[in-house]
Design a protein around this motif. Structure first.
Motif, PDB file in Angstrom:
ATOM      1  N   GLY A 107       0.840  -1.195   0.000  1.00 31.18           N
ATOM      2  CA  GLY A 107       0.000   0.000   0.000  1.00 31.18           C
ATOM      3  C   GLY A 107       0.869   1.236   0.000  1.00 31.18           C
ATOM      4  O   GLY A 107       2.088   1.149  -0.162  1.00 31.18           O
ATOM      5  N   THR A 108       0.230   2.359   0.176  1.00 30.56           N
ATOM      6  CA  THR A 108       0.984   3.600   0.282  1.00 30.56           C
ATOM      7  C   THR A 108       0.689   4.206   1.646  1.00 30.56           C
ATOM      8  O   THR A 108      -0.176   3.722   2.377  1.00 30.56           O
ATOM      9  CB  THR A 108       0.570   4.592  -0.828  1.00 30.56           C
ATOM     10  N   GLY A 109       1.422   5.234   1.979  1.00 28.72           N
ATOM     11  CA  GLY A 109       1.158   5.910   3.247  1.00 28.72           C
ATOM     12  C   GLY A 109       1.889   5.272   4.407  1.00 28.72           C
ATOM     13  O   GLY A 109       2.703   4.371   4.217  1.00 28.72           O
ATOM     14  N   PRO A 110       1.563   5.701   5.634  1.00 28.10           N
ATOM     15  CA  PRO A 110       2.302   5.281   6.828  1.00 28.10           C
ATOM     16  C   PRO A 110       2.283   3.772   7.063  1.00 28.10           C
ATOM     17  O   PRO A 110       3.240   3.215   7.563  1.00 28.10           O
ATOM     18  CB  PRO A 110       1.579   6.002   7.972  1.00 28.10           C
ATOM     19  N   ALA A 118      -7.793   3.883  24.649  1.00 26.14           N
ATOM     20  CA  ALA A 118      -7.691   5.285  25.081  1.00 26.14           C
ATOM     21  C   ALA A 118      -6.848   5.395  26.350  1.00 26.14           C
ATOM     22  O   ALA A 118      -6.030   6.306  26.492  1.00 26.14           O
ATOM     23  CB  ALA A 118      -9.086   5.852  25.309  1.00 26.14           C
ATOM     24  N   GLU A 119      -7.012   4.415  27.247  1.00 29.76           N
ATOM     25  CA  GLU A 119      -6.218   4.434  28.487  1.00 29.76           C
ATOM     26  C   GLU A 119      -4.734   4.191  28.192  1.00 29.76           C
ATOM     27  O   GLU A 119      -3.862   4.779  28.827  1.00 29.76           O
ATOM     28  CB  GLU A 119      -6.745   3.386  29.468  1.00 29.76           C
ATOM     29  N   LEU A 120      -4.475   3.330  27.236  1.00 30.86           N
ATOM     30  CA  LEU A 120      -3.076   3.094  26.840  1.00 30.86           C
ATOM     31  C   LEU A 120      -2.462   4.377  26.291  1.00 30.86           C
ATOM     32  O   LEU A 120      -1.312   4.708  26.573  1.00 30.86           O
ATOM     33  CB  LEU A 120      -3.003   1.994  25.774  1.00 30.86           C
ATOM     34  N   LEU A 121      -3.243   5.106  25.495  1.00 31.85           N
ATOM     35  CA  LEU A 121      -2.733   6.336  24.885  1.00 31.85           C
ATOM     36  C   LEU A 121      -2.457   7.422  25.936  1.00 31.85           C
ATOM     37  O   LEU A 121      -1.699   8.350  25.685  1.00 31.85           O
ATOM     38  CB  LEU A 121      -3.723   6.857  23.837  1.00 31.85           C
ATOM     39  N   ASP A 122      -3.073   7.254  27.118  1.00 33.48           N
ATOM     40  CA  ASP A 122      -2.819   8.215  28.201  1.00 33.48           C
ATOM     41  C   ASP A 122      -1.552   7.897  28.989  1.00 33.48           C
ATOM     42  O   ASP A 122      -1.087   8.714  29.777  1.00 33.48           O
ATOM     43  CB  ASP A 122      -4.014   8.232  29.170  1.00 33.48           C
ATOM     44  N   LEU A 123      -1.023   6.674  28.788  1.00 33.55           N
ATOM     45  CA  LEU A 123       0.236   6.323  29.469  1.00 33.55           C
ATOM     46  C   LEU A 123       1.388   7.029  28.756  1.00 33.55           C
ATOM     47  O   LEU A 123       1.238   7.501  27.627  1.00 33.55           O
ATOM     48  CB  LEU A 123       0.433   4.799  29.433  1.00 33.55           C
ATOM     49  N   PRO A 124       2.574   7.128  29.394  1.00 32.93           N
ATOM     50  CA  PRO A 124       3.711   7.755  28.708  1.00 32.93           C
ATOM     51  C   PRO A 124       4.028   7.006  27.404  1.00 32.93           C
ATOM     52  O   PRO A 124       4.209   5.786  27.410  1.00 32.93           O
ATOM     53  CB  PRO A 124       4.862   7.610  29.712  1.00 32.93           C
ATOM     54  N   LEU A 125       4.062   7.734  26.296  1.00 34.44           N
ATOM     55  CA  LEU A 125       4.326   7.118  24.993  1.00 34.44           C
ATOM     56  C   LEU A 125       5.776   7.377  24.588  1.00 34.44           C
ATOM     57  O   LEU A 125       6.324   8.435  24.859  1.00 34.44           O
ATOM     58  CB  LEU A 125       3.385   7.687  23.930  1.00 34.44           C
ATOM     59  N   GLY A 159       3.547   7.785  12.434  1.00 36.64           N
ATOM     60  CA  GLY A 159       2.706   8.953  12.698  1.00 36.64           C
ATOM     61  C   GLY A 159       1.207   8.717  12.603  1.00 36.64           C
ATOM     62  O   GLY A 159       0.426   9.634  12.837  1.00 36.64           O
ATOM     63  N   GLU A 160       0.783   7.502  12.279  1.00 38.39           N
ATOM     64  CA  GLU A 160      -0.656   7.217  12.180  1.00 38.39           C
ATOM     65  C   GLU A 160      -0.988   5.977  13.003  1.00 38.39           C
ATOM     66  O   GLU A 160      -0.106   5.159  13.289  1.00 38.39           O
ATOM     67  CB  GLU A 160      -1.042   6.946  10.717  1.00 38.39           C
ATOM     68  N   ASP A 161      -2.261   5.823  13.344  1.00 36.25           N
ATOM     69  CA  ASP A 161      -2.697   4.609  14.025  1.00 36.25           C
ATOM     70  C   ASP A 161      -2.284   3.379  13.219  1.00 36.25           C
ATOM     71  O   ASP A 161      -2.261   3.420  11.985  1.00 36.25           O
ATOM     72  CB  ASP A 161      -4.234   4.603  14.142  1.00 36.25           C
ATOM     73  N   LEU A 162      -2.008   2.297  13.921  1.00 40.14           N
ATOM     74  CA  LEU A 162      -1.733   1.039  13.218  1.00 40.14           C
ATOM     75  C   LEU A 162      -2.894   0.700  12.297  1.00 40.14           C
ATOM     76  O   LEU A 162      -4.052   0.943  12.646  1.00 40.14           O
ATOM     77  CB  LEU A 162      -1.567  -0.097  14.229  1.00 40.14           C
ATOM     78  N   THR A 163      -2.580   0.115  11.159  1.00 38.37           N
ATOM     79  CA  THR A 163      -3.649  -0.403  10.302  1.00 38.37           C
ATOM     80  C   THR A 163      -4.022  -1.800  10.812  1.00 38.37           C
ATOM     81  O   THR A 163      -3.229  -2.422  11.531  1.00 38.37           O
ATOM     82  CB  THR A 163      -3.162  -0.524   8.847  1.00 38.37           C
ATOM     83  N   PRO A 164      -5.194  -2.304  10.452  1.00 39.40           N
ATOM     84  CA  PRO A 164      -5.554  -3.667  10.882  1.00 39.40           C
ATOM     85  C   PRO A 164      -4.485  -4.691  10.497  1.00 39.40           C
ATOM     86  O   PRO A 164      -4.160  -5.574  11.287  1.00 39.40           O
ATOM     87  CB  PRO A 164      -6.867  -3.931  10.140  1.00 39.40           C
ATOM     88  N   ASP A 165      -3.920  -4.579   9.298  1.00 42.25           N
ATOM     89  CA  ASP A 165      -2.941  -5.570   8.861  1.00 42.25           C
ATOM     90  C   ASP A 165      -1.627  -5.471   9.624  1.00 42.25           C
ATOM     91  O   ASP A 165      -0.841  -6.426   9.639  1.00 42.25           O
ATOM     92  CB  ASP A 165      -2.666  -5.421   7.358  1.00 42.25           C
ATOM     93  N   HIS A 166      -1.359  -4.315  10.246  1.00 49.11           N
ATOM     94  CA  HIS A 166      -0.138  -4.200  11.050  1.00 49.11           C
ATOM     95  C   HIS A 166      -0.426  -4.362  12.532  1.00 49.11           C
ATOM     96  O   HIS A 166       0.433  -4.051  13.362  1.00 49.11           O
ATOM     97  CB  HIS A 166       0.576  -2.879  10.756  1.00 49.11           C
ATOM     98  N   GLY A 167      -1.612  -4.822  12.877  1.00 46.80           N
ATOM     99  CA  GLY A 167      -1.838  -5.250  14.249  1.00 46.80           C
ATOM    100  C   GLY A 167      -2.746  -4.376  15.091  1.00 46.80           C
ATOM    101  O   GLY A 167      -2.774  -4.537  16.304  1.00 46.80           O
ATOM    102  N   HIS A 168      -3.484  -3.452  14.488  1.00 43.19           N
ATOM    103  CA  HIS A 168      -4.413  -2.637  15.243  1.00 43.19           C
ATOM    104  C   HIS A 168      -5.324  -3.534  16.082  1.00 43.19           C
ATOM    105  O   HIS A 168      -5.785  -4.544  15.565  1.00 43.19           O
ATOM    106  CB  HIS A 168      -5.270  -1.781  14.283  1.00 43.19           C
TER     107      HIS A 168
END
Lengths: 154, 445
Positions: free
Chosen positions: B285-288, B328-335, B410-419
């Motif tokens: 594909g293209t993109g991130p 959402a809770e994971l995203l609130d932890l230190p990234l 820079g983008e959310d994981l795609t389903p194929d990369h494990g979202h």
């Protein structure tokens, strides 16, 4: 008199016995499962190569040399090399080129295997085309060289 | 030199000698058991020695990188990583796979697969160069000779088995009789056992041949003083249609062609050059999220209903208890960020991708493992597949670049990369970077 059994080099024997011991240790584990299938693959690979694949390509090459005759001898390499390279690619990448894994490949990798047969044909065409071009160039250079040389040199 | 060669000539059958015997003797030419059946002027100790020395080096590298790949799975850590539980002493060398340098597995496995494919023409040429030996009569001169010939069956059969299973596996053509891991691993040991014996018996002679060739700047005589004939040189050769150098050039050209159309699958920038490699030519594909995928979400049977914001919860277990976290809770932890590749056992890899997520050691700290992160068992939403559960060792968990990644480039994981979330660990084989993570269980395994 009974024929004597020749033993051979003791060092060589020792080495081979060690080798067989290791091979047997791994072999018991390799054959744990579909033992017949695995044994068939190991022995079959050797037999298929030595008694089918090799005679086939050797016979094809001999037929090429015979077919070219004495006059075409110079051209043999220009057919042999591209044919060998093209068949090598086909041999190694047969599952992808033949499309027999197309379903699983596409499903697993999100890539399409449609391009493989076309690419193989294109590379084959390029190999033969390049070879023909080289042959023509060398033939014309040879003709020029023969023309320029005085006939006494022949 | 001339004297030696003429001495040799009388020990060998004279070229064309049997023709004077009349028709009765002619059939020998049609039996592969007769030396006169083999007519290529290319065969001889020179060609076999050159090819043999290339394979000696190449197969040694293949064996070592193969053993490294086996160690990279950390099979000694947990049964879920171990596809060969009966390995016994064959796992004697196993060690904790490091996380430095982060491209370690990318390198070792890229070399293993790319070199293996590159060596195929050399292997075929070597087998061709010695095929008259298959038909040697008498079948055995001594017990040692008989065992050596039996060992050659393991060498040739085992070697071809390794190359064939490897080539099929990277193309996802699982037609071999069993699971790839045990077949390729135990097969490698059988091949290696025969390979070592063969190398010890033959390398001295091969090196002698090459040294003599260099000294004489010509092809060595068929027989050295006091040595036995090798049975490789055709006693009654056809006229040459190609020089030995030319034949070697064809083998090298074949290797070069395979290398040039394969190696690019180990780099995003050069991927377009890999015309035939399974992960060559294009990205999916293209993109991130447009980089290479080993198993798509659809292939792994991941249903969108299980990965949605409302449905998915990460379960984290440890000695301090169990925590359930929404995305959402994971995203609130230190990234944190890490630039790491995906490197697959199939030999392909991506360049470094920019992952962002929660450190594994921070997740361990959440469940009572503060300061001394232990091993972790990772479970995926995947319902089937050999590595739906995988274990990571404490050193991998402790590395600050080891993440439960939530986004890439820079983008959310795609389903194929494990979202919604996946593991990414430096230098670990691709399958241990579990996708669609559902549960993490920290603790000594």
């Amino acid at each position: 008199m009974r024929p004597r059994i020749v033993i051979g080099s003791p060092l060589q024997l020792l080495l081979l016995v060690c080798s067989f011991a290791l091979a047997a240790y791994a072999g018991v584990r390799l054959l744990d499962g579909d033992w017949f299938g695995v044994a068939l693959w190991v022995v079959g690979a050797a037999l298929l190569h030595d008694l089918v694949l090799l005679p086939l390509y050797a016979a094809a090459d001999r037929a090429l040399v015979k077919g070219a005759g004495a006059r075409g001898r110079r051209a043999v390499a220009y057919v042999r090399v591209p044919a060998a390279l093209s068949l090598l690619l086909l041999l190694v990448w047969f599952p992808l080129i033949s499309g027999q894994v197309a379903g699983r490949y596409g499903h697993a990798t999100a890539l399409s295997s449609d391009g493989y047969p076309a690419r193989w044909l294109l590379v084959t065409a390029a190999l033969f085309g390049g070879s023909a071009l080289l042959f023509a160039l060398r033939a014309s250079r040879r003709r020029r060289a023969t023309k320029q040389r005085p006939p006494a040199d022949h | 030199m001339r004297g030696r060669q003429s001495f040799v000539m009388v020990r060998r059958p004279l070229p064309g000698g049997a023709r004077t015997y009349g028709r009765g003797m002619e059939p020998s030419r049609f039996s592969p058991f007769s030396p006169r059946f083999w007519r290529s002027p290319l065969r001889g100790p020179w060609l076999t020695s050159v090819l043999g020395v290339v394979l000696l080096v190449g197969i040694t590298v293949l064996f070592v990188t193969g053993l490294l790949s086996y160690a990279a799975y950390n099979p000694g850590l947990s049964p879920v990583n171990d596809k060969t539980p009966d390995k016994g002493v064959l796992g004697f060398y196993l060690f904790a796979w490091p996380t430095h340098p982060h491209w370690l597995y990318r390198l070792t496995q890229g070399v293993h697969v790319t070199l293996g494919i590159t060596l195929i023409p050399v292997l075929l040429a070597k087998l061709w160069s010695v095929v008259p030996r298959l038909f040697t009569l008498p079948p055995a001169r001594s017990l040692a000779h008989a065992l050596e010939r039996l060992s050659l069956l393991l060498l040739v059969g085992g070697g071809l088995f390794e190359f064939v299973t490897g080539v099929l596996n990277v193309q996802l053509d699982y037609v071999f009789p069993g699971s790839f891991y045990p077949l390729h691993f135990y097969g490698a040991w059988i091949f290696f056992a025969a390979f070592v014996a063969h190398a010890v018996l033959k390398t001295p002679a091969a090196l002698r041949n090459l040294r003599r060739m260099r000294e004489e700047r010509a092809e060595p005589a068929e027989v050295a003083e006091g040595a036995e004939p090798t049975g490789l040189t055709a006693p009654d050769p056809d006229p040459a249609t190609v020089s030995r150098r030319g034949a070697l050039g064809l083998v090298g050209g074949g290797s070069l062609l395979l290398f040039a159309t394969t190696a690019g699958q180990s780099s995003d920038a050069l991927r377009w050059t890999a015309l035939f490699a399974p992960h060559g030519r294009r990205d999916p594909g293209t993109g991130p999220g447009g980089f290479q995928i080993n198993k798509t979400a659809a292939y792994a049977g991941i249903r969108p209903a299980e990965t949605g914001e409302d449905a998915w919860r990460l379960v984290v277990r440890g000695r301090g208890g169990t925590v359930r976290l929404s995305r959402a809770e994971l995203l609130d932890l230190p990234l944190h960020s890490a630039a790491l590749p995906i490197a697959c056992v199939e030999g392909w890899s991506t360049s470094d991708q920019w992952w962002r997520g929660v450190r594994l050691r921070d997740l361990a700290a959440l469940v009572g493992h503060d300061g001394d992160p232990p091993d972790v068992l990772v479970e995926s939403l995947q319902r089937h597949g050999a590595f739906r559960r995988a274990a990571l060792r404490a050193n991998q968990v402790a590395d600050p670049r080891s993440l439960l990644a939530l986004s890439v480039n820079g983008e959310d994981l795609t389903p194929d990369h494990g979202h919604p979330a996946r593991i990414i660990v430096p230098a670990a084989p691709g399958v241990l970077n579990t996708k669609w993570v559902a549960e993490l269980t920290f603790g000594d395994l």
